[in-house]
Design an enzyme around this catalytic site. Structure first.
Site, PDB file in Angstrom:
ATOM      1  N   LYS A  13      -8.242  24.750  32.749  1.00 40.70           N
ATOM      2  CA  LYS A  13      -9.395  24.209  33.501  1.00 40.70           C
ATOM      3  C   LYS A  13      -8.938  23.135  34.498  1.00 40.70           C
ATOM      4  O   LYS A  13      -9.321  23.152  35.659  1.00 40.70           O
ATOM      5  CB  LYS A  13     -10.427  23.580  32.536  1.00 40.70           C
ATOM      6  CG  LYS A  13     -10.924  24.525  31.454  1.00 40.70           C
ATOM      7  CD  LYS A  13     -11.942  23.862  30.549  1.00 40.70           C
ATOM      8  CE  LYS A  13     -11.431  22.663  29.749  1.00 40.70           C
ATOM      9  NZ  LYS A  13     -10.399  22.981  28.740  1.00 40.70           N
ATOM     10  N   ARG A  85     -19.797  19.742  26.581  1.00 38.77           N
ATOM     11  CA  ARG A  85     -19.053  20.324  25.463  1.00 38.77           C
ATOM     12  C   ARG A  85     -19.919  20.493  24.229  1.00 38.77           C
ATOM     13  O   ARG A  85     -19.424  20.963  23.200  1.00 38.77           O
ATOM     14  CB  ARG A  85     -17.909  19.399  25.091  1.00 38.77           C
ATOM     15  CG  ARG A  85     -16.564  19.795  25.684  1.00 38.77           C
ATOM     16  CD  ARG A  85     -15.654  18.618  25.482  1.00 38.77           C
ATOM     17  NE  ARG A  85     -14.314  18.984  25.187  1.00 38.77           N
ATOM     18  CZ  ARG A  85     -13.311  18.832  26.047  1.00 38.77           C
ATOM     19  NH1 ARG A  85     -13.521  18.380  27.257  1.00 38.77           N
ATOM     20  NH2 ARG A  85     -12.090  19.132  25.680  1.00 38.77           N
ATOM     21  N   ARG A 124       3.303  21.284  27.617  1.00 40.86           N
ATOM     22  CA  ARG A 124       2.700  20.578  28.763  1.00 40.86           C
ATOM     23  C   ARG A 124       3.273  19.166  28.920  1.00 40.86           C
ATOM     24  O   ARG A 124       3.464  18.449  27.945  1.00 40.86           O
ATOM     25  CB  ARG A 124       1.185  20.479  28.587  1.00 40.86           C
ATOM     26  CG  ARG A 124       0.543  19.579  29.647  1.00 40.86           C
ATOM     27  CD  ARG A 124      -0.938  19.710  29.723  1.00 40.86           C
ATOM     28  NE  ARG A 124      -1.610  19.280  28.514  1.00 40.86           N
ATOM     29  CZ  ARG A 124      -2.927  19.319  28.352  1.00 40.86           C
ATOM     30  NH1 ARG A 124      -3.693  19.803  29.329  1.00 40.86           N
ATOM     31  NH2 ARG A 124      -3.470  18.917  27.236  1.00 40.86           N
ATOM     32  N   ARG A 157       1.185  14.465  26.055  1.00 36.38           N
ATOM     33  CA  ARG A 157      -0.035  13.802  25.588  1.00 36.38           C
ATOM     34  C   ARG A 157      -0.025  13.663  24.075  1.00 36.38           C
ATOM     35  O   ARG A 157       0.461  14.544  23.372  1.00 36.38           O
ATOM     36  CB  ARG A 157      -1.262  14.624  26.017  1.00 36.38           C
ATOM     37  CG  ARG A 157      -1.922  14.106  27.270  1.00 36.38           C
ATOM     38  CD  ARG A 157      -2.958  15.007  27.844  1.00 36.38           C
ATOM     39  NE  ARG A 157      -3.988  15.471  26.920  1.00 36.38           N
ATOM     40  CZ  ARG A 157      -5.009  16.231  27.281  1.00 36.38           C
ATOM     41  NH1 ARG A 157      -5.150  16.592  28.552  1.00 36.38           N
ATOM     42  NH2 ARG A 157      -5.903  16.625  26.411  1.00 36.38           N
ATOM     43  N   ARG A 168      -8.293  20.903  17.852  1.00 36.74           N
ATOM     44  CA  ARG A 168      -9.114  20.925  19.071  1.00 36.74           C
ATOM     45  C   ARG A 168      -9.672  22.325  19.304  1.00 36.74           C
ATOM     46  O   ARG A 168     -10.794  22.483  19.757  1.00 36.74           O
ATOM     47  CB  ARG A 168      -8.276  20.477  20.278  1.00 36.74           C
ATOM     48  CG  ARG A 168      -8.070  18.965  20.303  1.00 36.74           C
ATOM     49  CD  ARG A 168      -6.854  18.569  21.125  1.00 36.74           C
ATOM     50  NE  ARG A 168      -6.939  18.888  22.524  1.00 36.74           N
ATOM     51  CZ  ARG A 168      -5.885  19.034  23.329  1.00 36.74           C
ATOM     52  NH1 ARG A 168      -4.661  18.871  22.865  1.00 36.74           N
ATOM     53  NH2 ARG A 168      -6.045  19.332  24.587  1.00 36.74           N
TER      54      ARG A 168
END
Ligand code: AP5
Length: 213
Positions: A13, A85, A124, A157, A168
């Site tokens: 996203k 969300r 990532r 992160r 998540r």
């Protein structure tokens, strides 16, 4: 044009919102980026959000809705990346837009499997200065650990550890996926295969959104 990007963590996203916001001149509003900024600055919101984010849980609706009310522009187009969300957030968004006499054009659903998400997020890297996003294998920086765009340090992160990623994904399935039917019923939903390449998805998005006004 007002667009919502909906999808599991790591579905791309943010990557697509950054590209598209430049291509179409839309403001990119990412609740994740705003919250991480608040955590870094140690604001009241950041202090309250931190514990939820580290565990991979959603930050309470009231905090997020207040945040969006503060940053949502009265005119000009924007992409909402990571909001809403929950059903409560979606209803609050409807109400905010109605108050401003505005309307949501499209909700884009990014479809991706849990295993692809784990592969992407465990590789990532995010720039600590400008927020640019890389991937160790799919999109490595030119120089290891250094952002191509601003020279900032690239970091993993806190919530990109495998057990938090899986949590998540579960939170998404339980609390966010019900929004798929919510927006389907409103005829706003467009789905795409988020396992394709970045450029291919970008082309599809430009096609899907070209009639937006
Ligand atoms: P947030 O930052 O919104 O995290 P997320 O939704 O989990 O999404 P991500 O940023 O992890 O992934 P993405 O879909 O943007 O993927 P990306 O483009 O980076 O939220 C973090 C936390 O904040 C939440 O857990 C929650 O606690 C809180 N929060 C935020 N909003 C909230 C809300 N509304 N309510 C309550 N709490 C909220 O891509 C991922 C990786 O894949 C990158 O390495 C990238 O280079 C790579 N990649 C991207 N596209 C492709 C592709 N097509 N092919 C191959 N690799 C790709």
């Amino acid at each position: 044009m007002i667009v919502v990007f909906l999808g599991p963590p790591g579905s791309g996203k943010g990557t697509q919102a950054k590209k598209l916001s430049q291509e179409l001149g839309l403001l990119h509003i990412s609740t994740g980026d705003l919250l991480r900024d608040a955590v870094r600055k140690g604001t009241e919101l950041g202090k309250r959000a931190k514990e939820y984010m580290e565990k991979g849980e959603l930050v309470p609706d009231s905090l997020i809705i207040n945040l969006i009310e503060e940053v949502m522009p009265q005119d000009g187009g924007f992409i909402l990346d990571g909001f809403p969300r929950t059903t409560a957030q979606a209803l609050a968004l409807d109400e905010m837009l109605r108050k401003h006499g505005r309307e949501l054009q499209k909700v884009v659903l990014f479809n991706i499997s849990e295993e692809a998400v784990v592969e992407r997020l465990s590789g990532r890297l995010s720039c600590s200065q400008c927020g640019a996003v890389y991937h160790i294998k799919n999109h490595p920086p030119k120089k290891e650990g250094v952002c191509d765009l601003c020279g900032g340090e690239l970091l993993q992160r806190e919530d990109d550890r495998e057990e938090v990623i899986r949590k998540r994904f579960r939170v998404y399935a339980e609390q966010t996926r019900p929004l798929v039917d919510f927006y389907k019923e409103k005829n706003k939903l467009v789905s795409l295969d988020a396992e394709k390449g970045v450029e291919e998805i970008n082309k599809e998005l430009l096609e899907v959104l070209k009639d937006g006004s």
